[in-house]
Design a protein around this motif. Structure first.
Motif, mmCIF file in Angstrom:
data_model
loop_
_atom_site.group_PDB
_atom_site.id
_atom_site.type_symbol
_atom_site.label_atom_id
_atom_site.label_comp_id
_atom_site.label_asym_id
_atom_site.label_seq_id
_atom_site.Cartn_x
_atom_site.Cartn_y
_atom_site.Cartn_z
ATOM 1 N N LYS A 445 -2.139 -10.093 -14.902
ATOM 2 C CA LYS A 445 -2.304 -11.532 -15.157
ATOM 3 C C LYS A 445 -1.489 -12.357 -14.175
ATOM 4 O O LYS A 445 -1.884 -13.458 -13.777
ATOM 5 C CB LYS A 445 -1.876 -11.862 -16.589
ATOM 6 N N GLU A 446 -0.333 -11.814 -13.792
ATOM 7 C CA GLU A 446 0.526 -12.521 -12.840
ATOM 8 C C GLU A 446 0.182 -12.166 -11.392
ATOM 9 O O GLU A 446 0.917 -12.498 -10.468
ATOM 10 C CB GLU A 446 1.999 -12.208 -13.137
ATOM 11 N N LYS A 447 -0.948 -11.439 -11.248
ATOM 12 C CA LYS A 447 -1.474 -11.073 -9.929
ATOM 13 C C LYS A 447 -0.507 -10.210 -9.113
ATOM 14 O O LYS A 447 -0.410 -10.311 -7.897
ATOM 15 C CB LYS A 447 -1.875 -12.330 -9.146
ATOM 16 N N ILE A 448 0.239 -9.382 -9.863
ATOM 17 C CA ILE A 448 1.071 -8.358 -9.213
ATOM 18 C C ILE A 448 0.457 -7.020 -9.595
ATOM 19 O O ILE A 448 0.607 -6.561 -10.723
ATOM 20 C CB ILE A 448 2.544 -8.428 -9.687
ATOM 21 N N LEU A 455 5.462 4.954 1.173
ATOM 22 C CA LEU A 455 6.815 5.451 0.927
ATOM 23 C C LEU A 455 7.882 4.417 1.215
ATOM 24 O O LEU A 455 8.864 4.307 0.478
ATOM 25 C CB LEU A 455 7.066 6.719 1.753
ATOM 26 N N LYS A 456 7.678 3.609 2.238
ATOM 27 C CA LYS A 456 8.723 2.624 2.578
ATOM 28 C C LYS A 456 8.883 1.585 1.471
ATOM 29 O O LYS A 456 9.982 1.082 1.225
ATOM 30 C CB LYS A 456 8.429 1.956 3.910
ATOM 31 N N ASP A 457 7.777 1.254 0.755
ATOM 32 C CA ASP A 457 7.882 0.317 -0.364
ATOM 33 C C ASP A 457 8.641 0.938 -1.538
ATOM 34 O O ASP A 457 9.370 0.252 -2.251
ATOM 35 C CB ASP A 457 6.487 -0.105 -0.836
ATOM 36 N N LEU A 458 8.464 2.254 -1.732
ATOM 37 C CA LEU A 458 9.093 2.917 -2.868
ATOM 38 C C LEU A 458 10.571 3.216 -2.639
ATOM 39 O O LEU A 458 11.251 3.689 -3.544
ATOM 40 C CB LEU A 458 8.352 4.220 -3.191
ATOM 41 N N TYR A 506 15.030 2.385 -19.569
ATOM 42 C CA TYR A 506 14.770 1.690 -18.310
ATOM 43 C C TYR A 506 14.197 0.298 -18.569
ATOM 44 O O TYR A 506 14.601 -0.691 -17.939
ATOM 45 C CB TYR A 506 13.789 2.524 -17.476
ATOM 46 N N TYR A 507 13.269 0.219 -19.514
ATOM 47 C CA TYR A 507 12.630 -1.057 -19.848
ATOM 48 C C TYR A 507 13.661 -2.066 -20.357
ATOM 49 O O TYR A 507 13.597 -3.264 -20.035
ATOM 50 C CB TYR A 507 11.553 -0.817 -20.913
ATOM 51 N N GLN A 508 14.604 -1.601 -21.168
ATOM 52 C CA GLN A 508 15.631 -2.483 -21.716
ATOM 53 C C GLN A 508 16.627 -2.933 -20.645
ATOM 54 O O GLN A 508 17.185 -4.027 -20.729
ATOM 55 C CB GLN A 508 16.399 -1.761 -22.844
ATOM 56 N N LYS A 509 16.806 -2.129 -19.619
ATOM 57 C CA LYS A 509 17.860 -2.369 -18.628
ATOM 58 C C LYS A 509 17.386 -3.183 -17.421
ATOM 59 O O LYS A 509 18.157 -3.959 -16.841
ATOM 60 C CB LYS A 509 18.399 -1.009 -18.166
ATOM 61 N N TYR A 510 16.090 -3.014 -17.048
ATOM 62 C CA TYR A 510 15.613 -3.639 -15.815
ATOM 63 C C TYR A 510 14.368 -4.497 -16.060
ATOM 64 O O TYR A 510 13.573 -4.206 -16.955
ATOM 65 C CB TYR A 510 15.261 -2.567 -14.766
ATOM 66 N N THR A 511 14.212 -5.524 -15.214
ATOM 67 C CA THR A 511 12.995 -6.326 -15.218
ATOM 68 C C THR A 511 11.975 -5.624 -14.324
ATOM 69 O O THR A 511 12.227 -5.392 -13.146
ATOM 70 C CB THR A 511 13.262 -7.744 -14.683
ATOM 71 N N GLU A 519 7.613 -7.166 -4.164
ATOM 72 C CA GLU A 519 7.640 -5.801 -3.629
ATOM 73 C C GLU A 519 8.358 -4.837 -4.571
ATOM 74 O O GLU A 519 7.909 -3.711 -4.792
ATOM 75 C CB GLU A 519 8.282 -5.792 -2.255
ATOM 76 N N LEU A 520 9.482 -5.301 -5.131
ATOM 77 C CA LEU A 520 10.205 -4.458 -6.083
ATOM 78 C C LEU A 520 9.359 -4.245 -7.335
ATOM 79 O O LEU A 520 9.308 -3.143 -7.881
ATOM 80 C CB LEU A 520 11.545 -5.099 -6.452
ATOM 81 N N SER A 521 8.679 -5.301 -7.768
ATOM 82 C CA SER A 521 7.813 -5.192 -8.943
ATOM 83 C C SER A 521 6.711 -4.161 -8.705
ATOM 84 O O SER A 521 6.411 -3.334 -9.579
ATOM 85 C CB SER A 521 7.185 -6.553 -9.284
ATOM 86 N N GLN A 522 6.122 -4.214 -7.514
ATOM 87 C CA GLN A 522 5.048 -3.269 -7.206
ATOM 88 C C GLN A 522 5.563 -1.826 -7.185
ATOM 89 O O GLN A 522 4.891 -0.910 -7.658
ATOM 90 C CB GLN A 522 4.418 -3.633 -5.858
ATOM 91 N N ALA A 523 6.757 -1.637 -6.650
ATOM 92 C CA ALA A 523 7.345 -0.288 -6.622
ATOM 93 C C ALA A 523 7.595 0.213 -8.047
ATOM 94 O O ALA A 523 7.309 1.374 -8.373
ATOM 95 C CB ALA A 523 8.647 -0.307 -5.837
ATOM 96 N N ARG A 524 8.106 -0.683 -8.894
ATOM 97 C CA ARG A 524 8.381 -0.282 -10.279
ATOM 98 C C ARG A 524 7.092 -0.082 -11.068
ATOM 99 O O ARG A 524 7.036 0.780 -11.969
ATOM 100 C CB ARG A 524 9.295 -1.315 -10.941
#
Length: 550
Positions: A445-448, A455-458, A506-511, A519-524
């Protein structure tokens, strides 16, 4: 798989050093993360082959392997253990294998097509399947699924004891209820008869078809009709229960048919020809004590009737004759004494007894509001498989049964199995899958959205919690191999619970989804998609659904 990669590196390094390697060496994940990602005892178990000290051998191998870029370090600990710290990139790289192979990740040809017969449940056809049968069903079906996934050729089989005294009592029980329907005073219902309501249901159904006809035939013909009708009804009842529980069989074997084919008589002849029988007190005995049993056993009584060991041996001979490499019998805790006499007969007939494995499932105790539920099949006070499914659902029932090692007693808490909270282990695991589904929808919905692997993104996935999750997923295939070898499906329940717990933490600790850090969102998102995939695969192997929402 990472373990295999390290094993191959060790072998290549040893070969370059002209060192012999004991093929039994192992690669393990240390309990203490400070020791590294993986460790090996290769030098400890191979030093004697090379007339060297374990630590000296380990240091030579470490020096060669330390030059590889994907090892951050290769250290020697204690008397000669090798400890490996891996580059994050090796874990990140493995994520692609999961996301790009969502239906087959972890699948291996470990069994090389070996033919395995798994016989489980095999409950007497005298009533509905109960919770003991449900535990056997969950265990046997999960073992079958895992072994098939790891390259074996397993077959699920149900042995139907549809001959003998118990089915005679079944027929007599139905006849009494049938006569009651015609207002005949039968007096007090016999203690040895089957008292369950299902007997009344069978009699009523038979009566609706036959009416008074059966009252006008001979007692022998009437009982034979009762027996055939009751066996068919109960077989259909059991099949429907198994279908609700997500279990099916590849073959059903009938004791009645084995007897009709003369296989039972063949066993008596074979044992006699082998010189393993003798007569005493007008009965025929098997000299089983010569083959490891604690005492000799009666095969045929003085009245000419055979004991139950004879058809059981006959049935197992058909397993050997069908060419299975391994035959696994899943039995209840009351069958311990039965195995030595069975194996004695197999040995006497010169078959390889090592090909027959027996797994004993321990007792199931059902609890409700802290009180143990008392059951009696004979008196009709039983908790059936259907009752359990109605009460807690298929998924919870299967998970609770699989969640304990087969050799452990199981206290099944009905209240806990129904809870929609983290206290309930199956809810906890399924909710992890559903929660990831929800996150992925939110990201869309947020278009992410999830991008193709790069590999470089991860490389942004460098938190310890992320690495630990990746490392846990890399263990999936090894867990499945271990289950297929040890016959311990509870390891899969443990694995799923641990992975689900890592994700929830992990869900409780990180956004995970953050529009300001795409980019971080896509990696996660890539990471949790892999977690979702592995959770779904593991749950499916246990015959448990992986819901998209809860």
């Amino acid at each position: 798989m990472i373990k295999e990669k390290i094993s191959n590196d060790i072998r290549i390094a040893a070969e370059s050093l002209k060192l012999e390697v004991n093929p039994e060496f192992n690669i393990e994940i240390p309990n203490n993360v400070d020791f590294g990602d993986y460790s090996s005892n290769v030098a400890m178990v191979s030093a004697k082959l090379n007339k060297a000290k374990p630590r000296d051998m380990a240091e030579k191998i470490a020096q060669v392997l330390g030059k590889k870029r994907y090892y951050r370090s290769v250290d020697v600990a204690g008397p000669g253990f090798l400890n490996f710290k891996l580059s994050n990139s090796i874990f990140q790289n493995e994520l692609e294998q999961i996301v790009e192979n969502p239906e087959t990740f972890g699948q291996v040809d470990h069994g090389k097509g070996s033919k395995i017969l798994i016989e489980f449940i095999s409950a007497n056809p005298t009533g509905p399947l109960n919770i003991v049968s449900a535990r056997a069903a969950a265990y046997g079906d999960t073992l079958y699924r895992v072994m098939k996934y790891t390259g074996y050729h397993p077959v699920r089989e149900y042995y139907n004891n549809d001959a003998g005294n118990q089915v005679d009592i079944l027929a007599e029980s139905v006849e009494l209820r049938y006569r009651e329907l015609h207002e005949e005073n039968i007096g007090e219902f016999p203690v040895e008869a089957y008292h369950g309501e299902y007997i009344k249901d069978i009699a009523a159904k038979l009566n609706a078809i036959e009416g008074t006809k059966l009252l006008h035939v001979s007692e022998r013909d009437r009982l034979q009709k009762m027996k055939e009708f009751a066996l068919n009804e109960i077989h259909e009842m059991q099949t429907m229960s198994l279908e609700r529980f997500g279990v099916e069989f590849d073959s059903w074997v009938s004791e009645k048919n084995l007897r009709a084919q003369g296989v039972v008589e063949e066993v008596l002849s074979f044992l006699a020809e082998a010189g393993c029988t003798f007569e005493m007190d007008e009965a025929v005995w098997f000299a089983s004590s010569k083959f490891g049993d604690e005492k000799d056993r009666v095969l045929m009584k003085s009245d000419g009737s055979i004991t139950y060991i004879v058809p059981d041996v006959a049935y197992h001979l058909t397993k050997y004759q069908r060419g299975f490499d391994v035959m696994i019998d899943v039995l209840g805790p009351d069958h311990h004494g039965y195995v030595p006499r069975l194996k004695a007969a197999i040995k006497a007939l010169e078959y390889d007894e090592s090909r027959l494995e027996v797994v004993f499932l321990q007792q199931v105790n059902l609890f409700f509001e802290g009180e143990r539920v008392k059951m009696s099949k004979r008196e009709g006070r039983i908790i059936t498989m259907d009752d359990l499914i109605d009460e807690v659902g298929k998924d919870a029932a299967r998970f609770f049964f699989i969640n304990r090692r087969p050799s452990a007693h199981l206290n099944f808490d009905l209240e806990l199995a129904k809870k929609q909270s983290a206290e309930n282990p199956v809810f906890y695991c399924q909710y992890a899958h559903a929660r990831i589904s929800s996150i992925l929808k939110k990201a869309k919905k947020e278009k992410i959205t999830l991008q193709k692997f790069d590999l470089k993104d991860l490389r942004k996935l460098d938190k310890m919690d992320e690495i630990l999750m990746m490392k846990k997923m890399m263990e999936f295939s090894n867990i499945l191999i271990a289950i297929s070898e040890t016959r311990e499906p509870h390891r899969l329940a443990d694995f799923v619970t641990e992975l689900a717990g890592m994700f929830h933490k992990y869900y409780q600790k990180y956004t995970i989804v953050n529009a300001k850090s795409k980019e971080l969102s896509q990696a996660r998102l890539y990471l949790i998609t892999a977690v979702k995939t592995v959770l779904r695969l593991a749950l499916d192997l246990m015959g448990i659904s992986a819901p998209e929402k809860m």
